[in-house]
Design an enzyme around this catalytic site. Structure first.
Site, PDB file in Angstrom:
ATOM      1  N   ASP A   1      -8.010  -5.087  -0.222  1.00 31.69           N
ATOM      2  CA  ASP A   1      -8.497  -5.946  -1.319  1.00 31.69           C
ATOM      3  C   ASP A   1      -8.166  -7.418  -1.140  1.00 31.69           C
ATOM      4  OD1 ASP A   1      -7.611  -3.158  -3.215  1.00 31.69           O
ATOM      5  OD2 ASP A   1      -9.662  -3.917  -3.001  1.00 31.69           O
TER       6      ASP A   1
ATOM      7  N   HIS B   1       0.860  -1.190   0.000  1.00 31.10           N
ATOM      8  CA  HIS B   1       0.000   0.000   0.000  1.00 31.10           C
ATOM      9  C   HIS B   1       0.895   1.239   0.000  1.00 31.10           C
ATOM     10  CE1 HIS B   1      -3.169   2.808   1.127  1.00 31.10           C
ATOM     11  NE2 HIS B   1      -4.009   1.857   0.769  1.00 31.10           N
TER      12      HIS B   1
HETATM   13  C1  SDX Z   1      -6.181   0.238  -2.955  1.00 36.44           C
HETATM   14  O1  SDX Z   1      -4.356   4.683  -1.931  1.00 36.44           O
HETATM   15  C2  SDX Z   1      -5.315   4.080  -1.357  1.00 36.44           C
HETATM   16  O2  SDX Z   1      -5.756   4.454  -0.298  1.00 36.44           O
HETATM   17  C3  SDX Z   1      -5.888   2.911  -2.132  1.00 36.44           C
HETATM   18  C4  SDX Z   1      -6.899   2.055  -1.392  1.00 36.44           C
HETATM   19  C5  SDX Z   1      -8.171   2.837  -1.129  1.00 36.44           C
HETATM   20  O3  SDX Z   1      -8.894   2.467  -0.184  1.00 36.44           O
HETATM   21  O4  SDX Z   1      -8.510   3.723  -1.945  1.00 36.44           O
HETATM   22  O5  SDX Z   1      -6.366   1.611  -0.175  1.00 36.44           O
HETATM   23  C6  SDX Z   1      -7.312   0.847  -2.234  1.00 36.44           C
HETATM   24  O6  SDX Z   1      -5.932   0.603  -4.083  1.00 36.44           O
HETATM   25  C7  SDX Z   1      -5.308  -0.762  -2.245  1.00 36.44           C
HETATM   26  C8  SDX Z   1      -4.097  -1.225  -3.105  1.00 36.44           C
HETATM   27  C9  SDX Z   1      -4.616  -2.306  -4.071  1.00 36.44           C
HETATM   28  N1  SDX Z   1      -3.561  -2.654  -5.036  1.00 36.44           N
HETATM   29  C10 SDX Z   1      -2.921  -3.844  -4.956  1.00 36.44           C
HETATM   30  O7  SDX Z   1      -3.087  -4.676  -4.064  1.00 36.44           O
HETATM   31  C11 SDX Z   1      -1.944  -4.096  -6.102  1.00 36.44           C
HETATM   32  C12 SDX Z   1      -0.663  -4.721  -5.562  1.00 36.44           C
HETATM   33  N2  SDX Z   1       0.044  -3.687  -4.780  1.00 36.44           N
HETATM   34  C13 SDX Z   1       1.086  -2.948  -5.440  1.00 36.44           C
HETATM   35  O8  SDX Z   1       0.939  -2.793  -6.819  1.00 36.44           O
HETATM   36  C14 SDX Z   1       1.563  -1.735  -4.655  1.00 36.44           C
HETATM   37  O9  SDX Z   1       1.799  -2.161  -3.383  1.00 36.44           O
HETATM   38  C15 SDX Z   1       0.706  -0.494  -4.616  1.00 36.44           C
HETATM   39  C16 SDX Z   1       0.339  -0.033  -5.974  1.00 36.44           C
HETATM   40  C17 SDX Z   1      -0.511  -0.730  -3.811  1.00 36.44           C
HETATM   41  C18 SDX Z   1       1.536   0.581  -3.909  1.00 36.44           C
HETATM   42  O10 SDX Z   1       2.596   0.842  -4.735  1.00 36.44           O
HETATM   43  P1  SDX Z   1       3.702   1.940  -4.338  1.00 36.44           P
HETATM   44  O11 SDX Z   1       3.367   2.677  -3.095  1.00 36.44           O
HETATM   45  O12 SDX Z   1       3.951   2.744  -5.565  1.00 36.44           O
HETATM   46  O13 SDX Z   1       4.887   1.047  -3.938  1.00 36.44           O
HETATM   47  P2  SDX Z   1       6.036   0.681  -4.907  1.00 36.44           P
HETATM   48  O14 SDX Z   1       5.481   0.183  -6.196  1.00 36.44           O
HETATM   49  O15 SDX Z   1       6.991   1.828  -4.935  1.00 36.44           O
HETATM   50  O16 SDX Z   1       6.708  -0.584  -4.153  1.00 36.44           O
HETATM   51  C19 SDX Z   1       7.755  -0.412  -3.182  1.00 36.44           C
HETATM   52  C20 SDX Z   1       8.519  -1.727  -3.260  1.00 36.44           C
HETATM   53  C21 SDX Z   1       8.986  -2.060  -4.678  1.00 36.44           C
HETATM   54  O17 SDX Z   1      10.134  -2.890  -4.570  1.00 36.44           O
HETATM   55  P3  SDX Z   1      11.625  -2.169  -4.652  1.00 36.44           P
HETATM   56  O18 SDX Z   1      11.628  -1.337  -5.951  1.00 36.44           O
HETATM   57  O19 SDX Z   1      11.738  -1.307  -3.408  1.00 36.44           O
HETATM   58  O20 SDX Z   1      12.589  -3.332  -4.685  1.00 36.44           O
HETATM   59  O21 SDX Z   1       7.669  -2.812  -2.868  1.00 36.44           O
HETATM   60  C22 SDX Z   1       7.498  -3.695  -3.962  1.00 36.44           C
HETATM   61  C23 SDX Z   1       7.881  -2.917  -5.219  1.00 36.44           C
HETATM   62  O22 SDX Z   1       8.325  -3.803  -6.238  1.00 36.44           O
HETATM   63  N3  SDX Z   1       6.074  -4.066  -3.978  1.00 36.44           N
HETATM   64  C24 SDX Z   1       5.624  -5.298  -4.202  1.00 36.44           C
HETATM   65  C25 SDX Z   1       4.222  -5.210  -4.062  1.00 36.44           C
HETATM   66  N4  SDX Z   1       3.880  -3.955  -3.781  1.00 36.44           N
HETATM   67  C26 SDX Z   1       5.030  -3.243  -3.737  1.00 36.44           C
HETATM   68  N5  SDX Z   1       6.272  -6.464  -4.501  1.00 36.44           N
HETATM   69  C27 SDX Z   1       5.490  -7.547  -4.677  1.00 36.44           C
HETATM   70  N6  SDX Z   1       4.121  -7.544  -4.537  1.00 36.44           N
HETATM   71  C28 SDX Z   1       3.476  -6.401  -4.250  1.00 36.44           C
HETATM   72  N7  SDX Z   1       2.144  -6.381  -4.142  1.00 36.44           N
END
Ligand code: SDX
Length: 431
Positions: A366, A309
């Protein structure tokens, strides 16, 4: 708001002072509203992870502490003690309603639950396999063609109060009609004698030959889900509603934009993507370890959907409640869903893995919600529609807060240009 000493920015040997803002929960922000006029610099913040676009009194969340409150009320209390309609009233109007206010508000939902009969014709035009989010966005925008909006130059409270209920009540009807369309079944009209959630369930699952039996356990589970999805401060879709509304676009158009943003699999579409992921793992002999390793592999685009998140760097407080609600509902309904078992295994595996621990990746709202929707019989492609129904009061509340701000202006971010510098046109025979 408590005043703080100014922030100092030193550029090119000059020191510039910028005011510091302090919120009621002690959050601090540097007000850069005058930065460009003072320094000719802009800031850069990819994804707006460090940038506030407004002051808001609607929802407070603390990502580190896993705190989420609507108008100061903890979601844990609202999920247990409130109703979705009461929580919607709280978000939109800022305080919990009296019993008379709640009765009138709830009653008006039944007055506005029907769609204009001509709007039913729209459904004949959609392909039978049209994604319900596509139908929802189209139909909500089309409400503007049938129901008067708010005169931006002369907005009245009565118009706003009417549209709040029209939107929340008709979106529920549109969602149920979209499901019936996908099933090739006749629409079931809303009933005046049913409350919000039972009415939705009846429109979804009753038919001319069968009256759906409404179980209280199911109503309670949906109530919890709708309340927990009702708002989440400046998430992608809510920020979209604010940005579109800042152009004085009408509420129907602004909500339509929010629906489209929510559809993304990184945002509200994640609940559907979680079930796709769990089904994939189930088909692959429940090999949780393989998929956890894939999620860690940078050369692989696979991510654990429902994990991570932007703001929560601890367990999403909503996920805790939804996980418990999923277990309770499946036990009450006597359902043994292998996907729930896989989800728990996946969570346990990830929460003990250094990759996820170092990046503060936990289950989010989710991760378990789809398990509940499946148990109720709601198809996967309707999951994000369910999220939209829940999030609607939050979107409306933020749109109104933004529109009521006398200092409000059209949102227009800046950029850092990295394209070609000036060059002369070259005729085609010389390229
Ligand atoms: C919602 O914003 C809100 O409030 C949203 C929400 C709401 O109520 O409105 O809460 C609802 O959208 C919840 C999120 C639902 N999405 C997912 O579950 C999709 C999977 N999650 C990711 O795509 C990700 O965690 C996000 C999009 C939710 C957040 O992405 P960020 O903040 O941009 O984080 P990032 O991509 O910069 O990740 C930081 C690190 C990275 O690794 P490094 O580059 O540091 O090595 O964490 C890793 C990412 O690769 N990472 C994951 C991951 N999420 C982040 N690795 C594997 N699996 C994951 N799910």
């Amino acid at each position: 708001m408590e005043q703080q000493q100014n922030a100092k920015v030193i550029l090119g040997g000059n020191t510039f002072e910028l005011p510091v803002m302090v919120g009621t929960e002690g959050e601090r922000g540097i007000d850069i509203s005058k930065l460009r006029s003072l320094t000719n610099y802009v800031t850069f913040d990819h994804g707006f992870g460090n940038t506030s676009n407004c002051e808001s009194a609607i929802t407070f969340l603390d990502g580190e502490a896993g705190v989420l409150r609507y108008r100061g009320y903890p979601i844990e209390e609202l999920a247990e003690k409130s109703s979705f309609i009461e929580t919607a009233y709280l978000l939109v109007y800022g305080s919990l309603p009296t019993s008379e206010q709640l009765r009138a508000f709830s009653e008006s939902f039944n007055q506005h639950s029907m769609l204009h009969e001509d709007m039913k014709n729209f459904f004949k035009g959609f392909a039978s396999n049209a994604h319900p989010m596509s139908i929802l966005a189209s139909m909500v925008c089309s409400l503007a063609a049938y129901y008067p909006g708010i005169d931006a130059m002369n907005p009245t409270q009565a118009d706003f109060d009417r549209i709040v209920v029209q939107l929340m009540s008709k979106v529920r009807t549109i969602a149920a009609f979209a499901y019936k369309k996908s099933q090739g079944q006749p629409f079931v009209y809303p009933r005046y004698d049913l409350e919000y959630i039972p009415n939705f369930l009846n429109m979804m699952f009753s038919s001319p030959i069968n009256e759906y039996k409404i179980y209280d356990e199911v109503v309670q589970a949906l109530k919890v889900l709708f309340i927990l999805h009702a708002d989440h401060e400046q998430n992608c879709s809510t920020s979209t509603v604010r940005l579109v509304g800042s152009a004085q676009a009408n509420l129907y158009a602004s909500i339509t934009a929010g629906i489209c943003a929510l559809w993304g699999p990184l945002h509200g579409g994640a609940n559907e993507a979680v079930i796709d992921m769990l089904e994939l793992i189930h088909k692959d002999n429940d090999d949780v370890d393989k998929y956890v390793e894939m999620a860690k592999d940078k050369s692989n685009r696979f991510r654990l959907m429902g994990f991570g998140h932007r703001v929560y760097k601890s367990y999403d407080p909503r996920a805790k409640i939804i996980k418990r609600c999923a277990h309770d509902l499946l036990a009450k309904l006597g359902i043994d869903d292998p996907l729930l078992e896989i989800a728990v295994k996946l969570e346990n595996k990830a929460l003990t893995d250094p990759y996820f621990i170092e990046r503060n990746l936990y289950p989010n709202v989710d991760f378990y919600s789809g398990i509940i929707y499946r148990a109720i019989g709601i198809p996967k492609d309707m999951f994000t529609v369910m999220f939209a129904i829940g999030r609607l009061p939050g979107w409306i509340a933020h749109w109104k807060e933004m529109m009521d701000n006398p200092a409000g202006k059209i949102g227009r971010p800046r950029q850092i240009y990295v394209g070609p510098t000036q060059r002369a046109y070259v005729s085609i025979n010389k390229r």
